[in-house]
Enzyme design. Structure first.
Site, PDB file in Angstrom:
ATOM      1  N   ASN A 195      -6.818  -1.184   2.379  1.00 16.52           N
ATOM      2  CA  ASN A 195      -5.835  -1.772   1.394  1.00 16.52           C
ATOM      3  C   ASN A 195      -6.396  -1.096  -0.319  1.00 16.52           C
ATOM      4  O   ASN A 195      -6.261  -1.728  -1.194  1.00 16.52           O
ATOM      5  CB  ASN A 195      -6.089  -3.295   1.392  1.00 16.52           C
ATOM      6  CG  ASN A 195      -5.762  -3.813   2.439  1.00 16.52           C
ATOM      7  OD1 ASN A 195      -6.451  -4.609   3.170  1.00 16.52           O
ATOM      8  ND2 ASN A 195      -4.451  -3.697   2.914  1.00 16.52           N
ATOM      9  N   ILE A 246      -5.824  -0.987  -6.002  1.00 18.47           N
ATOM     10  CA  ILE A 246      -6.004  -2.013  -4.700  1.00 18.47           C
ATOM     11  C   ILE A 246      -4.635  -2.970  -4.410  1.00 18.47           C
ATOM     12  O   ILE A 246      -4.047  -3.137  -5.380  1.00 18.47           O
ATOM     13  CB  ILE A 246      -7.286  -3.183  -5.143  1.00 18.47           C
ATOM     14  CG1 ILE A 246      -8.224  -2.238  -5.506  1.00 18.47           C
ATOM     15  CG2 ILE A 246      -7.382  -4.065  -4.200  1.00 18.47           C
ATOM     16  CD1 ILE A 246      -9.238  -3.246  -6.405  1.00 18.47           C
ATOM     17  N   CYS A 247      -4.396  -3.024  -3.045  1.00 16.82           N
ATOM     18  CA  CYS A 247      -3.359  -3.959  -2.864  1.00 16.82           C
ATOM     19  C   CYS A 247      -3.830  -5.431  -2.550  1.00 16.82           C
ATOM     20  O   CYS A 247      -4.358  -5.622  -1.368  1.00 16.82           O
ATOM     21  CB  CYS A 247      -2.581  -3.178  -1.524  1.00 16.82           C
ATOM     22  SG  CYS A 247      -1.220  -4.200  -1.018  1.00 16.82           S
ATOM     23  N   LEU A 248      -3.436  -6.060  -3.459  1.00 16.52           N
ATOM     24  CA  LEU A 248      -4.079  -7.498  -3.361  1.00 16.52           C
ATOM     25  C   LEU A 248      -2.881  -8.297  -4.041  1.00 16.52           C
ATOM     26  O   LEU A 248      -2.593  -7.902  -5.334  1.00 16.52           O
ATOM     27  CB  LEU A 248      -5.339  -7.496  -3.957  1.00 16.52           C
ATOM     28  CG  LEU A 248      -6.182  -8.990  -3.976  1.00 16.52           C
ATOM     29  CD1 LEU A 248      -6.393  -9.296  -2.300  1.00 16.52           C
ATOM     30  CD2 LEU A 248      -7.490  -8.895  -4.551  1.00 16.52           C
TER      31      LEU A 248
END
Length: 234
Positions: free
Chosen positions: A158, A166-168
């Site tokens: 991620n 950041i994939c959040l």
């Protein structure tokens, strides 16, 4: 909800809620209630400047606040953002020892630029590493989330390997003004321990996990932790 109303909520509320609320909560719900007209002492309100709190005359009850998109509305949002960040800065200074896994640092010349040092969570390939994050905070914060990226190379599904993006979800569509920079760091640490391979930014890492090659993923993640996030001996 207009920017000016949210400004009073941010300035007026006490320390952040212990339970993170939904981004869709109404500002007049119990967890989002605006302070009453007499919240500030009679004849005074807070005027917020960078690192300085001054007092000034109070607006009348029927005062018209600026709307988003106007130049004065943008100024109100920026002042509210500075006030919120200054409050977080004071809390970070006061509670440095409360969370030894996170060290937040504000840029001396720009309160909208922060860095963080986070320790890799235990029992993960990142254990023993120290990872640096860069925060770029919009003037509409906390109405909008900060932009956060890894400066330290990390092998994680991620996190984009080259850019550190950041994939959040809380940094995108699940953001709530109840989140703070400190709690964002905690969420990133939790993501490091619990990757989501179904929405990868690093496809090589995600493919290893989706194919069940846990040993291969952990080996690669541990190698990059030693190369990039650990102090070199000798």
């Amino acid at each position: 909800m207009d920017c000016s109303a949210r400004r009073w909520w941010v300035l007026g509320r006490k320390s952040g809620p212990s339970v993170i609320g939904s981004a869709h909560d109404s500002p007049t719900s119990p967890s989002r209630r605006l302070p009453p007209h007499n919240f500030f002492p009679t004849g005074q309100r807070l005027r917020v400047f960078p690192f300085v709190l001054l007092s000034g005359p109070s607006p009348s009850d029927d005062a018209t606040f600026p709307t988003p998109g106007s130049s004065s509305g943008e100024g109100s949002c920026e002042l509210a953002s500075r006030a919120r960040l200054f409050k977080e800065y004071k809390e970070v200074q006061r509670e440095k020892s409360a969370d030894p896994d996170i060290q937040l640092i504000c840029d001396d010349s720009n309160i909208f630029k922060w860095t963080a040092l986070i320790k890799g969570p235990s029992e993960t390939p990142f254990e023993g590493g120290v990872f640096q994050l860069a925060f770029s905070i919009p003037e509409q914060y906390p109405l909008l989330p900060p932009q956060v990226r890894f400066l330290t190379k990390i092998f994680h599904p991620n996190v984009h390997f080259k850019t550190g993006e950041i994939c959040l979800d809380i940094l995108k569509n699940a953001w709530s003004p109840a989140w703070t920079l400190q709690s964002v760091c905690r969420a990133i640490i939790a993501l490091m321990a619990h990757p989501e391979p179904d929405s990868p930014l690093n496809c090589d890492s995600g493919n290893l996990l989706r194919s069940g090659d846990i040993r291969g993923y952990q080996s690669m993640a541990r190698m990059y932790t030693r190369l990039a996030a650990m102090a070199k001996k000798g």
